[in-house]
Design an enzyme around this catalytic site. Structure first.
Site, short mmCIF file in Angstrom:
data_model
loop_
_atom_site.label_atom_id
_atom_site.label_comp_id
_atom_site.label_asym_id
_atom_site.label_seq_id
_atom_site.Cartn_x
_atom_site.Cartn_y
_atom_site.Cartn_z
N SER A 139 0.87 -1.18 0.00
CA SER A 139 0.00 0.00 0.00
C SER A 139 0.91 1.23 0.00
CB SER A 139 -0.84 -0.02 1.29
OG SER A 139 -1.37 1.24 1.58
N TYR A 184 -2.04 -1.41 10.30
CA TYR A 184 -2.03 -1.59 8.84
C TYR A 184 -0.66 -1.19 8.27
CZ TYR A 184 -3.96 -1.42 4.05
OH TYR A 184 -4.23 -1.63 2.71
N1 LIG Z 1 -8.70 -0.47 -1.32
C1 LIG Z 1 -7.64 0.27 -1.08
O1 LIG Z 1 -7.73 1.50 -0.97
C2 LIG Z 1 -6.29 -0.38 -0.95
C3 LIG Z 1 -5.15 0.45 -1.02
C4 LIG Z 1 -3.91 -0.12 -0.89
C5 LIG Z 1 -3.78 -1.48 -0.72
N2 LIG Z 1 -4.89 -2.26 -0.65
C6 LIG Z 1 -4.70 -3.70 -0.45
O2 LIG Z 1 -5.26 -4.41 -1.54
C7 LIG Z 1 -5.58 -5.74 -1.13
C8 LIG Z 1 -6.98 -6.09 -1.58
O3 LIG Z 1 -7.91 -5.29 -0.88
P1 LIG Z 1 -9.22 -4.66 -1.54
O4 LIG Z 1 -9.09 -3.21 -1.44
O5 LIG Z 1 -9.50 -5.29 -2.83
O6 LIG Z 1 -10.29 -5.08 -0.42
P2 LIG Z 1 -11.61 -5.97 -0.46
O7 LIG Z 1 -12.07 -6.01 0.95
O8 LIG Z 1 -12.55 -5.47 -1.50
O9 LIG Z 1 -11.06 -7.41 -0.90
C9 LIG Z 1 -10.25 -8.16 -0.05
C10 LIG Z 1 -10.65 -9.62 -0.17
O10 LIG Z 1 -9.76 -10.37 0.69
C11 LIG Z 1 -10.53 -11.30 1.42
N3 LIG Z 1 -9.85 -11.62 2.67
C12 LIG Z 1 -9.66 -10.81 3.73
N4 LIG Z 1 -9.02 -11.46 4.72
C13 LIG Z 1 -8.79 -12.72 4.25
C14 LIG Z 1 -8.17 -13.86 4.81
N5 LIG Z 1 -7.70 -13.85 6.06
N6 LIG Z 1 -8.07 -14.98 4.06
C15 LIG Z 1 -8.59 -15.02 2.80
N7 LIG Z 1 -9.22 -13.95 2.23
C16 LIG Z 1 -9.31 -12.82 2.95
C17 LIG Z 1 -11.88 -10.62 1.67
O11 LIG Z 1 -12.91 -11.55 1.96
C18 LIG Z 1 -12.08 -9.88 0.34
O12 LIG Z 1 -12.79 -10.69 -0.58
C19 LIG Z 1 -5.40 -5.76 0.40
O13 LIG Z 1 -4.15 -6.34 0.72
C20 LIG Z 1 -5.39 -4.28 0.75
O14 LIG Z 1 -4.69 -4.02 1.94
C21 LIG Z 1 -6.14 -1.75 -0.77
#
Ligand SMILES: NC(=O)c1ccc[n+]([C@@H]2O[C@H](COP(=O)([O-])OP(=O)(O)OC[C@H]3O[C@@H](n4cnc5c(N)ncnc54)[C@H](O)[C@@H]3O)[C@@H](O)[C@H]2O)c1
Length: 276
Positions: free
Chosen positions: A142, A155
């Site tokens: 991130s 985080y």
């Molecule tokens: N959305 C943002 O702004 C953002 C920014 C930077 C980084 N990220 C990172 O991107 C990645 C994806 O996140 P997203 O934004 O798509 O969120 P999201 O919540 O839409 O998707 C995340 C998915 O991961 C699954 N998940 C969570 N914990 C889990 C576990 N212990 N085992 C298996 N599956 C699990 C959830 O059920 C969900 O389907 C994450 O690592 C997040 O930290 C997101």
């Protein structure tokens, strides 16, 4: 890696957001998918968006549980006989709390999923990936893996760990002349379900919409950048105008960045009415 045709791609957290977009796009480009999520309903929904869901290997498990990840890795290799790309994407956040207010249980939970899940995923598949002439590990960090965010210390810890681990491994693989490229991915705000998925967070739809407005990039745009990074063998990418701006600012002045970050965090907390 020129293209994804016939490449075996593992994606964790493929039930939503960035993981789902990656799965759908990579499938369209001819990849053979091995998907995970711990939310069965969410993963089933992703599978229902694929024209031949029966062709997809998938398992429901929590990436922070080592023995389940170990078994998944064995099953994937048994099923496809090789692995080309692993995307350690599953991740959570717990919302805005000061470092002191964040409970040890929440530190452990976030680090368990975001950091340990990524380490289990990487170490389990690395020996298989090394057998390929070219292969790829993509670890989703991130912008908070490049700059520490106020009120997001659990985080930030987990995302800095992802970057540190990925950079160390990327250099090792480079020195060993292995074909494995390790990429740490640093998006800014991406419109996904990450905030909706915060346990115990009772934000209204209106608050969630206002919050979405602070996240300038879509999951599809993020997935496109990640796929390009895999093909171009990049070891670090920042995604989104907010991430690029904040990273540049942090290299210019740490002091100005801190002031900017505190104002930004206050604005976000006001939008969400998180009163900590
Ligand atoms: N959305 C943002 O702004 C953002 C920014 C930077 C980084 N990220 C990172 O991107 C990645 C994806 O996140 P997203 O934004 O798509 O969120 P999201 O919540 O839409 O998707 C995340 C998915 O991961 C699954 N998940 C969570 N914990 C889990 C576990 N212990 N085992 C298996 N599956 C699990 C959830 O059920 C969900 O389907 C994450 O690592 C997040 O930290 C997101």
């Amino acid at each position: 890696m020129k293209n994804l045709h016939d490449k075996v791609v593992v994606i964790t957290g493929a039930g939503s957001g960035i993981g789902r977009s990656l799965a759908l796009k990579m499938y369209k480009q001819g990849a053979k998918l091995a998907l995970n999520d711990f939310n069965k309903e969410a993963l089933d929904e992703t599978l229902s968006m694929i024209d031949n869901p029966n062709s997809i290997y998938h398992e429901i498990f929590n990436v922070s549980i080592k023995k389940d990840f170990d078994q998944f890795a064995k099953n994937v290799v048994n099923h496809y006989k090789k692995v080309d790309v692993v995307v350690n994407n599953a991740g959570i956040t717990i919302g805005s709390y000061s470092s002191l207010e964040t409970t040890i249980e929440n530190y452990e939970k976030v680090i368990g999923i975001n950091m340990w899940g990524m380490i289990y995923g990487t170490l389990n598949f690395l020996p298989e990936l090394r057998k390929q002439e070219e292969s790829s590990i993509v670890n989703i960090s991130s912008i908070w893996g490049l700059i520490g965010s106020p009120y997001q210390s659990a985080y930030s810890v987990s995302k800095f760990a992802i970057r540190g681990f990925s950079e160390a491994l990327a250099a090792e693989e480079f020195c060993n002349n292995s074909g494995v490229v390790v990429t740490s991915v640093h998006p800014g705000g991406v419109k996904t379900n990450i905030v909706r998925n915060i346990e115990g967070q009772n934000l209204t739809e209106n608050q969630l919409k206002k919050l979405d407005a602070h996240f300038p990039t879509t999951a599809n745009q993020t997935a496109d950048k990640i796929i390009t990074a895999i093909k171009k063998k990049k070891t670090r990418i920042t995604i989104g105008p907010d991430a690029k701006f904040m990273y540049r600012l942090s290299r210019f002045s740490q002091r100005i960045t801190m002031k900017f970050m505190v104002n930004w965090a206050k604005k976000m907390m006001k939008t969400q009415q998180w009163n900590h």
